[in-house]
Design a protein around this motif. Sequence first.
Motif, short mmCIF file in Angstrom:
data_model
loop_
_atom_site.label_atom_id
_atom_site.label_comp_id
_atom_site.label_asym_id
_atom_site.label_seq_id
_atom_site.Cartn_x
_atom_site.Cartn_y
_atom_site.Cartn_z
N MET A 44 0.83 -1.20 0.00
CA MET A 44 0.00 0.00 0.00
C MET A 44 0.87 1.26 0.00
SD MET A 44 -2.81 -1.34 2.78
CE MET A 44 -3.58 0.25 3.08
N LEU A 45 1.92 1.24 0.82
CA LEU A 45 2.79 2.41 0.93
C LEU A 45 3.58 2.62 -0.36
CD1 LEU A 45 3.53 4.65 2.85
CD2 LEU A 45 5.31 3.19 3.82
N TRP A 46 4.05 1.53 -0.95
CA TRP A 46 4.80 1.62 -2.21
C TRP A 46 3.92 2.22 -3.32
CZ3 TRP A 46 9.39 1.98 -4.17
CH2 TRP A 46 9.59 1.74 -5.53
N LYS A 47 2.69 1.74 -3.40
CA LYS A 47 1.79 2.27 -4.43
C LYS A 47 1.49 3.75 -4.18
CE LYS A 47 -2.55 1.31 -6.86
NZ LYS A 47 -2.86 2.75 -7.05
N LYS A 274 18.38 0.11 0.89
CA LYS A 274 17.85 0.03 2.25
C LYS A 274 16.49 -0.67 2.27
CE LYS A 274 16.64 3.05 6.17
NZ LYS A 274 16.58 4.47 6.61
N LEU A 275 15.61 -0.28 1.34
CA LEU A 275 14.29 -0.88 1.28
C LEU A 275 14.36 -2.34 0.84
CD1 LEU A 275 11.25 -0.76 1.46
CD2 LEU A 275 11.18 0.33 -0.79
N ARG A 289 11.41 -7.26 -6.33
CA ARG A 289 11.72 -7.11 -7.77
C ARG A 289 11.17 -5.78 -8.30
NH1 ARG A 289 10.55 -12.62 -7.33
NH2 ARG A 289 8.37 -12.33 -7.95
N ARG A 290 9.98 -5.42 -7.83
CA ARG A 290 9.35 -4.18 -8.27
C ARG A 290 10.20 -2.97 -7.85
NH1 ARG A 290 3.43 -4.39 -6.43
NH2 ARG A 290 3.46 -6.22 -7.81
N VAL A 291 10.66 -2.98 -6.61
CA VAL A 291 11.48 -1.88 -6.10
C VAL A 291 12.83 -1.84 -6.81
CG1 VAL A 291 12.67 -0.97 -4.06
CG2 VAL A 291 10.33 -1.87 -3.85
N ALA A 292 13.41 -3.02 -7.01
CA ALA A 292 14.71 -3.08 -7.68
C ALA A 292 14.64 -2.48 -9.08
CB ALA A 292 15.19 -4.53 -7.75
N ALA A 299 19.04 -6.56 -6.94
CA ALA A 299 18.62 -7.12 -5.66
C ALA A 299 19.51 -8.28 -5.22
CB ALA A 299 17.17 -7.58 -5.74
N ASP A 300 20.10 -9.01 -6.18
CA ASP A 300 20.95 -10.15 -5.84
C ASP A 300 22.21 -9.73 -5.10
OD1 ASP A 300 19.14 -11.84 -7.07
OD2 ASP A 300 20.18 -11.80 -9.01
N GLU A 301 22.60 -8.49 -5.27
CA GLU A 301 23.83 -8.00 -4.63
C GLU A 301 23.56 -7.37 -3.27
OE1 GLU A 301 25.52 -5.30 -7.39
OE2 GLU A 301 26.11 -6.84 -8.85
N ILE A 302 22.30 -7.32 -2.86
CA ILE A 302 21.93 -6.66 -1.60
C ILE A 302 21.58 -7.71 -0.56
CG2 ILE A 302 20.31 -5.08 -0.49
CD1 ILE A 302 19.95 -3.76 -3.25
N GLU A 303 22.23 -7.63 0.59
CA GLU A 303 21.99 -8.58 1.68
C GLU A 303 20.69 -8.25 2.41
OE1 GLU A 303 23.73 -11.26 2.62
OE2 GLU A 303 25.17 -10.99 0.97
N ALA A 304 20.04 -9.27 2.91
CA ALA A 304 18.83 -9.06 3.72
C ALA A 304 19.20 -8.32 5.00
CB ALA A 304 18.18 -10.39 4.05
N ALA A 305 18.38 -7.39 5.40
CA ALA A 305 18.64 -6.61 6.60
C ALA A 305 18.43 -7.45 7.85
CB ALA A 305 17.73 -5.38 6.63
#
Length: 409
Positions: A44-47, A274-275, A289-292, A299-305
């Motif tokens: 909802m927030l992304w949209k 960050k997101l 995937r949508r944010v990336a 996204a594959d290069e970003i570690e999970a927080a």
Amino acid sequence: MKKGDHLFLIDGSGFIFRAFHALPPLTRKSDGLPVGAVSGFCNMLWKLLTDARDTSVGVTPTHFAVIFDYSSKTFRKEIYDAYKANRSAPPEELVPQFGLIRQATRAFNLPCIETEGFEADDIIATYARQAEATGADVTIVSSDKDLMQLVTPMVHMYDSMKDKQISVPDVVEKWGVAPEKMIDLQALVGDSVDNVPGIPGIGPKTAAQLLEEFGDLETLLSRAGEIKQVKRRESIIAFAEQARLSRRLVELRTDVPLELELDALVLEPQNGPKLIGFLKAMNFGTLTRRVATACDCNADEIEAADVEVEWGDAARGPDLDAGEAAKADTGETAAAAPVERAVSTVAKVTGEATPVSFAEARIAAFGQAKLDMENYVTIRDVEVLDDWIRAARETGFVAFDTETNSLDP
């Protein structure tokens, strides 16, 4: 903040419950952590942010904040101990998601604001009036009637589920009074959801008629003897002090001490890594995937927080105080809650629950659930449809109804 700026204030607590009830339950695959409300909130927030940043729509915010209820303990409880006392504790599976949603807001690079002792509505009211005083426009993203008293030519509301702006004429059309009289109308009518007493036998239409005739609540109460209808006159005279109390409960405070000044609410660019780190921690693949794509990130290069989950006494949020997470709908306190419920909660997170026990629990829960027509969702675009498809796949089952002219297929 100055004239020409536009502040968006998001009713975060309202978003939480809409997200929780709008979609089927969802758990994180890795450990069974309930994340359905977190997923709905993030989508909802992304949209909303995507639409808000689209300059083609003509309304682009310069400032943005998400406002939450700190807990259920507010100054209104001191005024009237029974305020919201009729509400049950939040659903067990929603409790750990309160803290996760606050972390999600920060992952979106947005101010996450809450003030102990006050409701989110009071914080929204304070920001709205301060921004209005600078000449800026304000959009409150909510459809809550309690916020309609804030509507002015410069302060609007927006119902994101219906894609509808709520302005002064809309309030008048729905309630029969201008926004500045909504406080008096609510004081007369009361609110069963918040346990605001009001005056027995006075509904919205009658309240609007009375305010049209007498002008305001205090004038009405002082001239109640002029009312021709006997029962109505007697009721208003008998419950005059109750109406005055109700007015104190429904009137929003505009003097809340704020942790962030208006200028600190500037809408910053999206921090993609960050997101994405947060979304990967939640196992939200579709939105990741949508944010990336939108942020041009790999996204594959970003570690999970590293995301901390607030359980038990550490959890707090709307209708929930710290230390009351185990409070049941039956009114049990945290200390009195049955051990079986605590074991069930741990089982859902550790993955020790069996498929049979899970299915039985779900059947029992849905069997007791009330049908809430307010939580129906109309699917009007591909993104919302994708969210439902994703939720159905994650949940593992889906039901649908088709029209037919016979009981024989």
